[in-house]
Design an enzyme around this catalytic site. Structure first.
Site, mmCIF file in Angstrom:
data_model
loop_
_atom_site.group_PDB
_atom_site.id
_atom_site.type_symbol
_atom_site.label_atom_id
_atom_site.label_comp_id
_atom_site.label_asym_id
_atom_site.label_seq_id
_atom_site.Cartn_x
_atom_site.Cartn_y
_atom_site.Cartn_z
ATOM 1 C CG ASP A 62 -0.085 -0.596 2.498
ATOM 2 O OD1 ASP A 62 0.979 -0.222 2.597
ATOM 3 O OD2 ASP A 62 -1.031 -0.784 3.453
ATOM 4 C CG ASN A 128 -8.818 -1.084 11.876
ATOM 5 O OD1 ASN A 128 -7.822 -1.763 11.724
ATOM 6 N ND2 ASN A 128 -9.322 0.046 11.512
ATOM 7 C CG HIS A 130 -5.849 -1.964 8.788
ATOM 8 N ND1 HIS A 130 -5.910 -0.899 9.221
ATOM 9 C CD2 HIS A 130 -4.577 -2.188 8.854
ATOM 10 C CE1 HIS A 130 -4.732 -0.293 9.398
ATOM 11 N NE2 HIS A 130 -3.905 -1.216 9.076
ATOM 12 C CD GLU A 135 -8.693 1.264 7.736
ATOM 13 O OE1 GLU A 135 -8.612 0.323 8.573
ATOM 14 O OE2 GLU A 135 -8.226 2.286 7.756
HETATM 15 C C1 GLP Z 1 -0.389 0.584 8.803
HETATM 16 C C2 GLP Z 1 -0.170 -0.227 7.327
HETATM 17 C C3 GLP Z 1 -0.081 -1.668 7.467
HETATM 18 C C4 GLP Z 1 0.667 -2.265 8.561
HETATM 19 C C5 GLP Z 1 -0.308 -1.679 9.890
HETATM 20 C C6 GLP Z 1 0.381 -1.916 11.407
HETATM 21 O O1 GLP Z 1 -1.513 1.260 8.529
HETATM 22 N N1 GLP Z 1 -1.086 0.108 6.101
HETATM 23 O O2 GLP Z 1 0.402 -2.437 6.246
HETATM 24 O O3 GLP Z 1 0.779 -3.516 8.763
HETATM 25 O O4 GLP Z 1 -0.828 -0.520 9.726
HETATM 26 O O5 GLP Z 1 1.254 -0.794 11.368
HETATM 27 P P1 GLP Z 1 2.654 -0.877 12.589
HETATM 28 O O6 GLP Z 1 3.324 -1.912 12.063
HETATM 29 O O7 GLP Z 1 3.228 0.438 12.555
HETATM 30 O O8 GLP Z 1 1.885 -1.117 13.912
#
Ligand code: GLP
Length: 238
Positions: A62, A128, A130, A135
């Site tokens: 993404d 959440n 995702h 989402e």
């Molecule tokens: C983000 C990304 C995800 C990631 C997740 C967790 O929003 N789009 O690909 O895995 O949230 O992020 P983090 O590893 O910083 O907790």
């Protein structure tokens, strides 16, 4: 799903590293990559290793809409700093956040995914539930799309920005259906903030309210969690 509990995020990174290495040794050529805080230690291990990705392709999950690659908050910048500078791939693909024509960008990314089927997909987990930026409420059949980020995601990601108003509110993301096409998936989740989503993923019903639960139907998924992320699981679940 194989659920492995580790004693620390560092041990989790080491275990994930061994999965990447094995996959590479077995002939994987296309790696689906994730951003966020969670894989940073894994990328550090890869940077310091002798693993060679010069004949491989990487495809990121993404990117925020509106950010250019030189923007330090963009996933393009993150990937360059955390991995690509030290470990270049033959080709690397990330959604082009600066493309304002969503239809065009989605179709470009779908073509990339069609051309390079993903052998190994690395995933983090949103608080959440995702995965990528899919989402809650996203259909399990969803392919690459432009996403309106939820308030919770914007809140969770504001730590990377100067202020919450700076967090982009849209992103381009591979869809859940794209993620499920990967031959092997490794999901990492560390810390208390992931505990509820992990409980839903490991012990809950499959539901679009928790997008990660789609992984329950995949044949080769390893979930690597630390004690904090595992803290809401029943003791008997391993
Ligand atoms: C983000 C990304 C995800 C990631 C997740 C967790 O929003 N789009 O690909 O895995 O949230 O992020 P983090 O590893 O910083 O907790």
């Amino acid at each position: 799903m194989k659920v492995i509990r580790v004693t620390s995020p560092s041990e989790g990174a080491l275990l994930a590293y061994s999965h990447v290495k094995q996959s590479l040794e077995k002939g994987a050529t296309t790696f689906g990559l994730a951003t966020g805080g969670t894989p940073e230690e894994l990328y550090a291990l890869i940077r310091e290793s002798d693993l060679d990705f010069s004949k491989c392709v990487s495809i990121n999950l993404d990117e925020y809409v509106g950010l250019t690659p030189d923007n330090q908050k963009s996933y393009h910048y993150y990937m360059k700093e955390n991995l690509f500078k030290a470990k270049p791939f033959k080709a690397s693909f990330i959604p082009q956040g600066w493309e304002s024509d969503a239809t065009k960008e989605v179709s470009r990314y779908e073509d990339v995914l069609k051309k390079y089927p993903i052998d190994f997909q690395l995933l983090g987990l949103g608080t959440n539930g995702h995965i990528g930026f899919n989402e809650p409420g996203t259909l399990f059949t969803q392919r690459t799309h432009k996403v309106a980020l939820t308030k919770e995601t914007v809140e969770a990601n504001k730590r990377y920005f100067d202020k919450v108003e700076d967090v982009p509110t849209f992103a381009y993301s591979m869809g859940l259906a794209n993620i499920m096409e990967a031959k092997e998936i490794v999901l990492l989740a560390f810390g208390h903030s992931k505990a509820e989503a992990i409980k839903a993923l490991v012990e809950g019903e499959q539901t679009t309210n928790v997008p990660a639960t789609i992984l329950q139907s995949h044949e080769n998924v390893t979930i690597i969690i630390d004690a904090d992320a595992a803290s809401l699981l029943s003791e008997t679940v391993e």
